[in-house]
Design a protein around this motif. Structure first.
Motif, PDB file in Angstrom:
ATOM      1  N   GLU A 231     -17.607  21.585 -15.458  1.00  0.00           N
ATOM      2  CA  GLU A 231     -16.588  21.555 -16.132  1.00  0.00           C
ATOM      3  C   GLU A 231     -15.450  20.886 -15.104  1.00  0.00           C
ATOM      4  OE1 GLU A 231     -13.498  21.164 -19.174  1.00  0.00           O
ATOM      5  OE2 GLU A 231     -15.717  20.923 -19.167  1.00  0.00           O
ATOM      6  N   GLN A 232     -15.545  21.626 -13.871  1.00  0.00           N
ATOM      7  CA  GLN A 232     -14.451  21.367 -12.740  1.00  0.00           C
ATOM      8  C   GLN A 232     -14.617  19.836 -12.185  1.00  0.00           C
ATOM      9  OE1 GLN A 232     -14.904  24.274  -9.364  1.00  0.00           O
ATOM     10  NE2 GLN A 232     -14.366  25.847 -11.045  1.00  0.00           N
ATOM     11  N   GLU A 233     -16.038  19.488 -12.283  1.00  0.00           N
ATOM     12  CA  GLU A 233     -16.150  18.066 -11.789  1.00  0.00           C
ATOM     13  C   GLU A 233     -15.764  17.105 -12.807  1.00  0.00           C
ATOM     14  OE1 GLU A 233     -20.331  17.892 -10.978  1.00  0.00           O
ATOM     15  OE2 GLU A 233     -20.140  19.030  -9.023  1.00  0.00           O
ATOM     16  N   ARG A 234     -15.981  17.650 -14.033  1.00  0.00           N
ATOM     17  CA  ARG A 234     -15.720  16.627 -15.305  1.00  0.00           C
ATOM     18  C   ARG A 234     -14.029  16.574 -15.416  1.00  0.00           C
ATOM     19  NH1 ARG A 234     -13.704  16.552 -20.569  1.00  0.00           N
ATOM     20  NH2 ARG A 234     -13.105  18.611 -20.534  1.00  0.00           N
ATOM     21  N   ARG A 235     -13.298  17.454 -15.093  1.00  0.00           N
ATOM     22  CA  ARG A 235     -11.756  17.351 -15.161  1.00  0.00           C
ATOM     23  C   ARG A 235     -11.363  16.775 -14.005  1.00  0.00           C
ATOM     24  NH1 ARG A 235      -9.570  23.380 -17.380  1.00  0.00           N
ATOM     25  NH2 ARG A 235     -10.748  23.333 -19.166  1.00  0.00           N
ATOM     26  N   ALA A 236     -12.149  16.910 -12.862  1.00  0.00           N
ATOM     27  CA  ALA A 236     -11.434  16.100 -11.536  1.00  0.00           C
ATOM     28  C   ALA A 236     -11.742  14.587 -11.904  1.00  0.00           C
ATOM     29  CB  ALA A 236     -12.373  16.581 -10.406  1.00  0.00           C
ATOM     30  N   LYS A 237     -12.652  14.202 -12.520  1.00  0.00           N
ATOM     31  CA  LYS A 237     -13.280  12.944 -12.793  1.00  0.00           C
ATOM     32  C   LYS A 237     -12.002  12.322 -13.644  1.00  0.00           C
ATOM     33  CE  LYS A 237     -16.822   9.700 -14.100  1.00  0.00           C
ATOM     34  NZ  LYS A 237     -18.084   9.638 -14.602  1.00  0.00           N
ATOM     35  N   LEU A 238     -11.670  13.058 -14.604  1.00  0.00           N
ATOM     36  CA  LEU A 238     -10.575  12.661 -15.698  1.00  0.00           C
ATOM     37  C   LEU A 238      -9.149  12.141 -14.813  1.00  0.00           C
ATOM     38  CD1 LEU A 238     -11.672  14.531 -18.794  1.00  0.00           C
ATOM     39  CD2 LEU A 238     -11.868  11.931 -18.622  1.00  0.00           C
ATOM     40  N   MET A 239      -8.953  13.316 -14.134  1.00  0.00           N
ATOM     41  CA  MET A 239      -7.599  13.450 -13.777  1.00  0.00           C
ATOM     42  C   MET A 239      -7.301  12.682 -12.420  1.00  0.00           C
ATOM     43  SD  MET A 239      -6.137  15.069 -15.938  1.00  0.00           S
ATOM     44  CE  MET A 239      -4.318  15.552 -15.171  1.00  0.00           C
ATOM     45  N   TYR A 240      -8.473  12.693 -11.449  1.00  0.00           N
ATOM     46  CA  TYR A 240      -8.040  12.333 -10.436  1.00  0.00           C
ATOM     47  C   TYR A 240      -9.006  11.089  -9.722  1.00  0.00           C
ATOM     48  CZ  TYR A 240      -5.538  16.475 -10.351  1.00  0.00           C
ATOM     49  OH  TYR A 240      -4.637  17.503 -10.573  1.00  0.00           O
ATOM     50  N   ASN A 241      -9.022  10.143 -10.498  1.00  0.00           N
ATOM     51  CA  ASN A 241     -10.186   9.114 -10.349  1.00  0.00           C
ATOM     52  C   ASN A 241      -9.621   7.989  -9.550  1.00  0.00           C
ATOM     53  OD1 ASN A 241      -8.585   8.009 -12.173  1.00  0.00           O
ATOM     54  ND2 ASN A 241     -10.040   7.170 -13.500  1.00  0.00           N
ATOM     55  N   GLN A 242      -8.463   8.268  -8.860  1.00  0.00           N
ATOM     56  CA  GLN A 242      -7.930   7.075  -7.990  1.00  0.00           C
ATOM     57  C   GLN A 242      -7.554   7.609  -6.610  1.00  0.00           C
ATOM     58  OE1 GLN A 242      -4.619   4.898  -9.962  1.00  0.00           O
ATOM     59  NE2 GLN A 242      -5.364   5.371 -12.150  1.00  0.00           N
ATOM     60  N   ARG A 243      -7.581   6.878  -5.534  1.00  0.00           N
ATOM     61  CA  ARG A 243      -7.160   7.127  -4.279  1.00  0.00           C
ATOM     62  C   ARG A 243      -6.076   6.206  -3.985  1.00  0.00           C
ATOM     63  NH1 ARG A 243      -8.791  11.378  -1.471  1.00  0.00           N
ATOM     64  NH2 ARG A 243      -8.340  10.089   0.399  1.00  0.00           N
ATOM     65  N   ALA A 244      -5.026   6.697  -3.505  1.00  0.00           N
ATOM     66  CA  ALA A 244      -3.869   5.899  -3.364  1.00  0.00           C
ATOM     67  C   ALA A 244      -3.897   5.800  -1.572  1.00  0.00           C
ATOM     68  CB  ALA A 244      -2.517   6.658  -3.448  1.00  0.00           C
ATOM     69  N   LEU A 245      -3.237   4.658  -1.073  1.00  0.00           N
ATOM     70  CA  LEU A 245      -3.286   4.119   0.255  1.00  0.00           C
ATOM     71  C   LEU A 245      -1.737   4.088   0.681  1.00  0.00           C
ATOM     72  CD1 LEU A 245      -5.879   1.455  -0.034  1.00  0.00           C
ATOM     73  CD2 LEU A 245      -6.155   3.546   0.760  1.00  0.00           C
ATOM     74  N   PRO A 246      -1.381   4.401   1.623  1.00  0.00           N
ATOM     75  CA  PRO A 246      -0.222   4.630   2.140  1.00  0.00           C
ATOM     76  C   PRO A 246       0.292   3.103   2.433  1.00  0.00           C
ATOM     77  CG  PRO A 246      -1.429   5.245   4.016  1.00  0.00           C
ATOM     78  CD  PRO A 246      -2.292   5.204   2.734  1.00  0.00           C
ATOM     79  N   ALA A 247       1.630   2.795   2.104  1.00  0.00           N
ATOM     80  CA  ALA A 247       2.323   1.350   2.502  1.00  0.00           C
ATOM     81  C   ALA A 247       2.148   1.199   4.095  1.00  0.00           C
ATOM     82  CB  ALA A 247       3.507   1.382   1.703  1.00  0.00           C
ATOM     83  N   PRO A 248       2.069   0.054   4.228  1.00  0.00           N
ATOM     84  CA  PRO A 248       2.159  -0.144   5.723  1.00  0.00           C
ATOM     85  C   PRO A 248       3.882  -0.189   6.178  1.00  0.00           C
ATOM     86  CG  PRO A 248       1.983  -2.280   4.616  1.00  0.00           C
ATOM     87  CD  PRO A 248       1.686  -1.187   3.771  1.00  0.00           C
ATOM     88  N   ASP A 249       4.024   0.443   7.701  1.00  0.00           N
ATOM     89  CA  ASP A 249       5.600   0.688   7.837  1.00  0.00           C
ATOM     90  C   ASP A 249       6.068  -0.643   8.014  1.00  0.00           C
ATOM     91  OD1 ASP A 249       5.450   3.402   8.135  1.00  0.00           O
ATOM     92  OD2 ASP A 249       4.672   3.199  10.264  1.00  0.00           O
ATOM     93  N   GLU A 250       5.691  -1.786   8.191  1.00  0.00           N
ATOM     94  CA  GLU A 250       6.472  -2.914   8.080  1.00  0.00           C
ATOM     95  C   GLU A 250       5.592  -3.857   7.249  1.00  0.00           C
ATOM     96  OE1 GLU A 250       7.140  -4.407  12.299  1.00  0.00           O
ATOM     97  OE2 GLU A 250       7.235  -2.346  12.731  1.00  0.00           O
ATOM     98  N   MET A 251       6.377  -4.811   6.584  1.00  0.00           N
ATOM     99  CA  MET A 251       5.678  -5.676   5.770  1.00  0.00           C
ATOM    100  C   MET A 251       5.443  -6.895   6.621  1.00  0.00           C
ATOM    101  SD  MET A 251       5.271  -4.270   2.735  1.00  0.00           S
ATOM    102  CE  MET A 251       4.807  -5.802   1.719  1.00  0.00           C
ATOM    103  N   LYS A 252       4.186  -7.521   6.657  1.00  0.00           N
ATOM    104  CA  LYS A 252       3.838  -8.608   7.285  1.00  0.00           C
ATOM    105  C   LYS A 252       3.932  -9.780   6.466  1.00  0.00           C
ATOM    106  CE  LYS A 252       1.190  -6.138  10.752  1.00  0.00           C
ATOM    107  NZ  LYS A 252      -0.205  -6.080  11.068  1.00  0.00           N
ATOM    108  N   ARG A 253       4.807 -11.144   6.926  1.00  0.00           N
ATOM    109  CA  ARG A 253       4.681 -12.046   6.126  1.00  0.00           C
ATOM    110  C   ARG A 253       3.799 -13.223   6.657  1.00  0.00           C
ATOM    111  NH1 ARG A 253      10.315 -12.610   3.780  1.00  0.00           N
ATOM    112  NH2 ARG A 253      11.314 -10.768   4.421  1.00  0.00           N
ATOM    113  N   ALA A 254       3.210 -13.539   5.659  1.00  0.00           N
ATOM    114  CA  ALA A 254       2.046 -14.515   6.006  1.00  0.00           C
ATOM    115  C   ALA A 254       2.683 -15.934   6.348  1.00  0.00           C
ATOM    116  CB  ALA A 254       1.296 -14.991   4.775  1.00  0.00           C
TER     117      ALA A 254
END
Length: 69
Positions: free
Chosen positions: A46-69
């Motif tokens: 049940e713990q695993e089932r709830r974790a899968k429902l609630m926390y199925n994404q991983r965020a990535l930090p934004a870079p400190d500086e935006m690099k222009r192409a």
């Protein structure tokens, strides 16, 4: 709690701390706290089932500086 380090997300951390300090937010976050059960008493499945429902994404930090192409 889920392996994310809030310090990696400086803009989110600042926002989160500002919002969390507001009295109305604190009152709202406490609503229903007496209804919460102890998640450690749930079965592992049940713990695993709830974790899968609630926390199925991983965020990535934004870079400190935006690099222009």
């Amino acid at each position: 709690m889920r392996g994310e380090d809030i310090n990696q997300f400086k803009h989110f951390k600042r926002w989160f701390e500002e919002i969390s300090a507001r009295p109305a937010v604190q009152r709202g976050m406490s609503v229903g706290s007496d209804l919460a059960g102890d998640p450690s008493k749930l079965s592992k499945e049940e713990q695993e089932r709830r974790a899968k429902l609630m926390y199925n994404q991983r965020a990535l930090p934004a870079p400190d500086e935006m690099k222009r192409a």
